[in-house]
Write a protein that holds these residues in place. Sequence first.
Motif, PDB file in Angstrom:
ATOM      1  N   CYS A   1      19.373  -1.604  -0.595  1.00  0.00           N
ATOM      2  CA  CYS A   1      19.219  -1.358   0.853  1.00  0.00           C
ATOM      3  C   CYS A   1      17.839  -1.749   1.365  1.00  0.00           C
ATOM      4  N   GLN A   2      16.885  -1.962   0.480  1.00  0.00           N
ATOM      5  CA  GLN A   2      15.563  -2.459   0.907  1.00  0.00           C
ATOM      6  C   GLN A   2      15.729  -3.957   1.212  1.00  0.00           C
ATOM      7  N   ARG A   3      16.277  -4.238   2.393  1.00  0.00           N
ATOM      8  CA  ARG A   3      16.591  -5.619   2.764  1.00  0.00           C
ATOM      9  C   ARG A   3      15.318  -6.400   3.071  1.00  0.00           C
TER      10      ARG A   3
ATOM     11  N   PHE B   1       9.511  -9.416   4.434  1.00  0.00           N
ATOM     12  CA  PHE B   1       9.255  -8.053   4.886  1.00  0.00           C
ATOM     13  C   PHE B   1      10.337  -7.193   4.248  1.00  0.00           C
ATOM     14  N   SER B   2       9.943  -6.376   3.285  1.00  0.00           N
ATOM     15  CA  SER B   2      10.896  -5.510   2.592  1.00  0.00           C
ATOM     16  C   SER B   2      10.986  -4.207   3.381  1.00  0.00           C
ATOM     17  N   ILE B   3      12.029  -4.096   4.202  1.00  0.00           N
ATOM     18  CA  ILE B   3      11.990  -3.135   5.315  1.00  0.00           C
ATOM     19  C   ILE B   3      12.572  -1.761   4.998  1.00  0.00           C
TER      20      ILE B   3
ATOM     21  N   SER C   1       8.084   5.732  -5.574  1.00  0.00           N
ATOM     22  CA  SER C   1       7.706   6.951  -6.289  1.00  0.00           C
ATOM     23  C   SER C   1       6.258   6.786  -6.694  1.00  0.00           C
ATOM     24  N   LYS C   2       5.637   7.885  -7.095  1.00  0.00           N
ATOM     25  CA  LYS C   2       4.245   7.849  -7.546  1.00  0.00           C
ATOM     26  C   LYS C   2       4.162   7.862  -9.067  1.00  0.00           C
ATOM     27  N   GLN C   3       5.296   7.626  -9.762  1.00  0.00           N
ATOM     28  CA  GLN C   3       5.318   7.755 -11.220  1.00  0.00           C
ATOM     29  C   GLN C   3       5.149   6.417 -11.926  1.00  0.00           C
TER      30      GLN C   3
ATOM     31  N   PHE D   1       8.352  -0.674 -11.352  1.00  0.00           N
ATOM     32  CA  PHE D   1       8.501  -2.059 -10.907  1.00  0.00           C
ATOM     33  C   PHE D   1       9.677  -2.176  -9.950  1.00  0.00           C
ATOM     34  N   GLU D   2       9.650  -3.273  -9.187  1.00  0.00           N
ATOM     35  CA  GLU D   2      10.815  -3.653  -8.406  1.00  0.00           C
ATOM     36  C   GLU D   2      11.130  -5.108  -8.726  1.00  0.00           C
ATOM     37  N   ILE D   3      12.406  -5.353  -9.049  1.00  0.00           N
ATOM     38  CA  ILE D   3      12.880  -6.702  -9.355  1.00  0.00           C
ATOM     39  C   ILE D   3      13.658  -7.177  -8.143  1.00  0.00           C
ATOM     40  N   TYR D   4      13.227  -8.296  -7.575  1.00  0.00           N
ATOM     41  CA  TYR D   4      13.898  -8.830  -6.387  1.00  0.00           C
ATOM     42  C   TYR D   4      14.944  -9.851  -6.847  1.00  0.00           C
ATOM     43  N   VAL D   5      16.120  -9.353  -7.203  1.00  0.00           N
ATOM     44  CA  VAL D   5      17.199 -10.203  -7.722  1.00  0.00           C
ATOM     45  C   VAL D   5      17.716 -11.071  -6.562  1.00  0.00           C
TER      46      VAL D   5
ATOM     47  N   SER E   1      -5.643   3.622   7.901  1.00  0.00           N
ATOM     48  CA  SER E   1      -6.356   2.684   7.026  1.00  0.00           C
ATOM     49  C   SER E   1      -5.630   1.342   6.931  1.00  0.00           C
ATOM     50  N   TYR E   2      -4.387   1.289   7.381  1.00  0.00           N
ATOM     51  CA  TYR E   2      -3.642   0.016   7.399  1.00  0.00           C
ATOM     52  C   TYR E   2      -3.650  -0.615   8.792  1.00  0.00           C
ATOM     53  N   CYS E   3      -4.539  -0.135   9.684  1.00  0.00           N
ATOM     54  CA  CYS E   3      -4.634  -0.681  11.044  1.00  0.00           C
ATOM     55  C   CYS E   3      -6.018  -1.262  11.265  1.00  0.00           C
TER      56      CYS E   3
HETATM   57  N1  THG Z   1       9.822  -0.785  -1.905  1.00  0.00           N
HETATM   58  C1  THG Z   1      10.076  -1.928  -1.217  1.00  0.00           C
HETATM   59  N2  THG Z   1      10.353  -1.923   0.079  1.00  0.00           N
HETATM   60  C2  THG Z   1      10.386  -0.751   0.754  1.00  0.00           C
HETATM   61  C3  THG Z   1      10.122   0.465   0.101  1.00  0.00           C
HETATM   62  C4  THG Z   1       9.835   0.431  -1.272  1.00  0.00           C
HETATM   63  N3  THG Z   1      10.659  -0.745   2.073  1.00  0.00           N
HETATM   64  C5  THG Z   1      10.889   0.488   2.753  1.00  0.00           C
HETATM   65  C6  THG Z   1      10.049   1.626   2.243  1.00  0.00           C
HETATM   66  N4  THG Z   1      10.136   1.661   0.793  1.00  0.00           N
HETATM   67  C7  THG Z   1       8.614   1.444   2.654  1.00  0.00           C
HETATM   68  N5  THG Z   1       7.827   2.622   2.382  1.00  0.00           N
HETATM   69  C8  THG Z   1       6.858   2.698   1.399  1.00  0.00           C
HETATM   70  C9  THG Z   1       5.924   3.709   1.479  1.00  0.00           C
HETATM   71  C10 THG Z   1       4.901   3.786   0.551  1.00  0.00           C
HETATM   72  C11 THG Z   1       4.839   2.888  -0.480  1.00  0.00           C
HETATM   73  C12 THG Z   1       5.797   1.908  -0.589  1.00  0.00           C
HETATM   74  C13 THG Z   1       6.799   1.796   0.359  1.00  0.00           C
HETATM   75  C14 THG Z   1       3.723   2.938  -1.470  1.00  0.00           C
HETATM   76  N6  THG Z   1       2.532   3.322  -1.051  1.00  0.00           N
HETATM   77  C15 THG Z   1       1.385   3.362  -1.939  1.00  0.00           C
HETATM   78  C16 THG Z   1       0.995   4.785  -2.214  1.00  0.00           C
HETATM   79  O1  THG Z   1       1.264   5.658  -1.406  1.00  0.00           O
HETATM   80  O2  THG Z   1       0.387   5.017  -3.265  1.00  0.00           O
HETATM   81  C17 THG Z   1       0.187   2.649  -1.339  1.00  0.00           C
HETATM   82  C18 THG Z   1       0.416   1.232  -1.094  1.00  0.00           C
HETATM   83  C19 THG Z   1      -0.840   0.484  -0.713  1.00  0.00           C
HETATM   84  O3  THG Z   1      -1.930   1.018  -0.880  1.00  0.00           O
HETATM   85  O4  THG Z   1      -0.744  -0.647  -0.209  1.00  0.00           O
HETATM   86  O5  THG Z   1       3.891   2.586  -2.628  1.00  0.00           O
HETATM   87  O6  THG Z   1       9.600   1.461  -1.932  1.00  0.00           O
HETATM   88  N7  THG Z   1      10.048  -3.073  -1.867  1.00  0.00           N
END
Ligand code: THG
Length: 373
Positions: free
Chosen positions: A63-65, A122-124, A199-201, A204-208, A265-267
């Motif tokens: 679903c992360q299109r 853009f992985s939304i 997650s914070k654990q 990886f993400e594989i973009y198949v 911090s992202y702005c």
């Molecule tokens: N993976 C991918 N796409 C996504 C998500 C994902 N799209 C939608 C949604 N999830 C976007 N939301 C987040 C929110 C936080 C993080 C990733 C996706 C994340 N944040 C880091 C953190 O909090 O430690 C900081 C990232 C940074 O510093 O740049 O990981 O899960 N593909």
Amino acid sequence: MAAPSLQVSRRQRATPYTPRVEALGVSGYSVVNHTILPKGFRRTVEEDYWHLKSGVQLWDVGCQRQVELQGPDAAFLAQLMTPRDLRNAKIGQCLYVPMVDESGGMLNDPVILKLAEDHYWFSISDSDVLLWAKGLAYGLGLNVAIDEPDVWPLAVQGPKSDELMARIFGDAVRDIGFFRFRKLDFEGHQLVVARSGFSKQGGFEIYVDQFSLGGRVWDVLWDAGGDLDLSPGCPNLIERIEGGLLSYGNEMTRAENPLECGLESYCQLDGSLDYIGKLALLEIASNGHQRMIRGLIFGGDACPACQRPWPISVDRRQVGYVTSAIWSPRFRRNVALAMLERGYWEPGTAVAIDWGDGIDRRGIVTDLPMEGA
Ligand code: THG
């Protein structure tokens, strides 16, 4: 009466992994980007939480299109769509970014992958970014191709994910930095593999990048993980709240701005960069935003699911609302994400939460991520 169920038709798209998660006993779905997202398997959310912190899980996050921008104006359009400064972004980098409208309201919070100088994904999160991007490109007469490619992310999350991934993709995966990606060989296909995930654990993400390849990637990972405590999984609400990971549509909507969402911090706010919503964000920054997202730990028994904002009060005056909440087995208290008014968002502030039954439970405001997340 049985609990209501969701009728799935073509409009709620399945993923390449759907047959696999159904064979493994998926217990329900949510819908994100018109695509189904597993919500649980045979274990409880609490069992999944402990497992995510110790083992390794395969997540169907198809679903992360991806919204793909490609062509001479791709970089220009990408920058227009986010307040985050992309000028120094490198090929091979992932960037978590807010997207805002002309008023500074949150439209989405994607992860951007820079694939080439003229090529971005853009992985939304859950809103129709494709339509916004196509409207902008058409209206501005930009030379950029915009599409949703045949890409189906599969997440490998948890402390044992390096070991599992190395067995399939080689030791090169161990050298991928946080929020970086590489193209690695899988049976003759070059797949984007990123160190990222919801997650914070670690993981990886594989973009198949081919629907028909998805089942094979899942099976090879599944078969390699037998001795690694591998389970099917999905984004875990307890872990996400403790880790302070925000969910579009829950913590943020068009009614919130990125400063309120803790994404300042992202702005880029020095005025030197043009993007949609710049004037609005500069004004919000100079006036000071009036709300802020925080963590909350609160008492009572295990709370119900938060399906509408729960009022937070101090001395019987409402000072905010809860956006997501669940029982945490680690704190043995409920944990939540909450939007709080200025003056009440300092960690340690005592507040009262009413989850809809008219009873006030006592809670304490916390930093995000929460301690030990
Ligand atoms: N993976 C991918 N796409 C996504 C998500 C994902 N799209 C939608 C949604 N999830 C976007 N939301 C987040 C929110 C936080 C993080 C990733 C996706 C994340 N944040 C880091 C953190 O909090 O430690 C900081 C990232 C940074 O510093 O740049 O990981 O899960 N593909």
